[in-house]
Design a protein around this motif. Structure first.
Motif, PDB file in Angstrom:
ATOM      1  N   ILE A   1       2.399 -22.227   0.562  1.00  0.00           N
ATOM      2  CA  ILE A   1       1.346 -23.080   0.009  1.00  0.00           C
ATOM      3  C   ILE A   1       0.325 -23.341   1.107  1.00  0.00           C
ATOM      4  O   ILE A   1       0.670 -23.775   2.206  1.00  0.00           O
ATOM      5  N   ARG A   2      -0.931 -23.061   0.826  1.00  0.00           N
ATOM      6  CA  ARG A   2      -1.989 -23.214   1.814  1.00  0.00           C
ATOM      7  C   ARG A   2      -2.842 -24.440   1.494  1.00  0.00           C
ATOM      8  O   ARG A   2      -3.293 -24.606   0.365  1.00  0.00           O
ATOM      9  N   PRO A   3      -3.077 -25.293   2.503  1.00  0.00           N
ATOM     10  CA  PRO A   3      -3.885 -26.494   2.277  1.00  0.00           C
ATOM     11  C   PRO A   3      -5.383 -26.191   2.266  1.00  0.00           C
ATOM     12  O   PRO A   3      -6.141 -26.693   3.086  1.00  0.00           O
ATOM     13  N   LYS A   4      -5.768 -25.342   1.361  1.00  0.00           N
ATOM     14  CA  LYS A   4      -7.191 -25.018   1.230  1.00  0.00           C
ATOM     15  C   LYS A   4      -7.442 -24.581  -0.202  1.00  0.00           C
ATOM     16  O   LYS A   4      -6.520 -24.409  -0.980  1.00  0.00           O
ATOM     17  N   GLY A   5      -8.680 -24.387  -0.520  1.00  0.00           N
ATOM     18  CA  GLY A   5      -9.025 -23.972  -1.874  1.00  0.00           C
ATOM     19  C   GLY A   5      -8.949 -25.155  -2.811  1.00  0.00           C
ATOM     20  O   GLY A   5      -9.643 -26.148  -2.633  1.00  0.00           O
ATOM     21  N   SER A   6      -8.082 -25.092  -3.769  1.00  0.00           N
ATOM     22  CA  SER A   6      -7.942 -26.140  -4.774  1.00  0.00           C
ATOM     23  C   SER A   6      -7.477 -27.444  -4.135  1.00  0.00           C
ATOM     24  O   SER A   6      -6.611 -27.452  -3.253  1.00  0.00           O
ATOM     25  N   SER A   7      -8.029 -28.555  -4.602  1.00  0.00           N
ATOM     26  CA  SER A   7      -7.608 -29.861  -4.089  1.00  0.00           C
ATOM     27  C   SER A   7      -6.237 -30.248  -4.638  1.00  0.00           C
ATOM     28  O   SER A   7      -5.676 -31.262  -4.237  1.00  0.00           O
ATOM     29  N   ASN A   8      -5.709 -29.436  -5.510  1.00  0.00           N
ATOM     30  CA  ASN A   8      -4.417 -29.690  -6.130  1.00  0.00           C
ATOM     31  C   ASN A   8      -3.251 -29.211  -5.259  1.00  0.00           C
ATOM     32  O   ASN A   8      -2.103 -29.382  -5.614  1.00  0.00           O
ATOM     33  N   TRP A   9      -3.543 -28.616  -4.108  1.00  0.00           N
ATOM     34  CA  TRP A   9      -2.477 -28.023  -3.294  1.00  0.00           C
ATOM     35  C   TRP A   9      -1.431 -29.056  -2.878  1.00  0.00           C
ATOM     36  O   TRP A   9      -0.255 -28.742  -2.794  1.00  0.00           O
ATOM     37  N   ALA A  10      -1.831 -30.298  -2.626  1.00  0.00           N
ATOM     38  CA  ALA A  10      -0.874 -31.324  -2.202  1.00  0.00           C
ATOM     39  C   ALA A  10       0.103 -31.657  -3.331  1.00  0.00           C
ATOM     40  O   ALA A  10       1.291 -31.872  -3.078  1.00  0.00           O
ATOM     41  N   ASN A  11      -0.387 -31.694  -4.556  1.00  0.00           N
ATOM     42  CA  ASN A  11       0.500 -31.958  -5.696  1.00  0.00           C
ATOM     43  C   ASN A  11       1.511 -30.828  -5.865  1.00  0.00           C
ATOM     44  O   ASN A  11       2.685 -31.075  -6.139  1.00  0.00           O
ATOM     45  N   VAL A  12       1.044 -29.589  -5.713  1.00  0.00           N
ATOM     46  CA  VAL A  12       1.940 -28.429  -5.810  1.00  0.00           C
ATOM     47  C   VAL A  12       2.979 -28.486  -4.697  1.00  0.00           C
ATOM     48  O   VAL A  12       4.176 -28.266  -4.925  1.00  0.00           O
TER      49      VAL A  12
END
Length: 142
Positions: free
Chosen positions: A113-124
């Motif tokens: 999981i990369r902390p970039k792109g979609s702001s939803n990455w933290a939820n994922v």
């Protein structure tokens, strides 16, 4: 006690028979003798010329690999289901090995999981981490 594997063994034998038949078909179609044609259901099998025999053999190998890969995937899935069903009766040492394997495999998903792109990455990432911890910490084998 683990479940009875007689059904799985019978299925393995059935799948081995299918693979044997596929090998026979590939052998027959890729190495034909024009002087001795093959008759299938009242029709002569077309002769594959020399240049096509290698292609036919390669296609057959791909077919065999695909069939075998799917079969092995199904067997592993069924074995895993059996382990989960029998989980409480397994030796502690074996359960610890399962936790180790599970942790390494599941942790690799989290690391992708990369902390970039979609702001939803933290939820994922949070959901993946919760799922990752559910088995070794909470004993959730689902």
């Amino acid at each position: 006690m683990m479940q009875d594997f007689n059904f799985a063994n019978a299925e393995f034998d059935r799948q081995t028979g299918i693979l044997d038949n596929l090998v026979a078909i590939i052998t027959t179609t890729s190495a034909q003798d024009p002087a001795n044609p093959v008759n299938i259901s009242g029709r002569l099998l077309p002769i594959v010329i020399a240049g096509g025999q290698n292609t036919m053999a390669a296609a057959g190998i791909v077919l065999l690999a695909a069939h075998f890969e799917e079969y092995i995937r199904q067997q592993i899935e069924e074995y895993a289901k059996g382990v989960v069903i029998s989980y409480n009766n397994l030796e502690i040492n074996f359960r610890e090995k399962l936790v180790d394997s599970y942790w390494r495999s599941a942790a690799s998903k989290l690391s992708r999981i990369r902390p970039k792109g979609s702001s939803n990455w933290a939820n994922v990432a949070q959901q993946t981490l919760n799922n990752l911890l559910a088995y070794p910490v909470n004993g959730n084998t689902s």
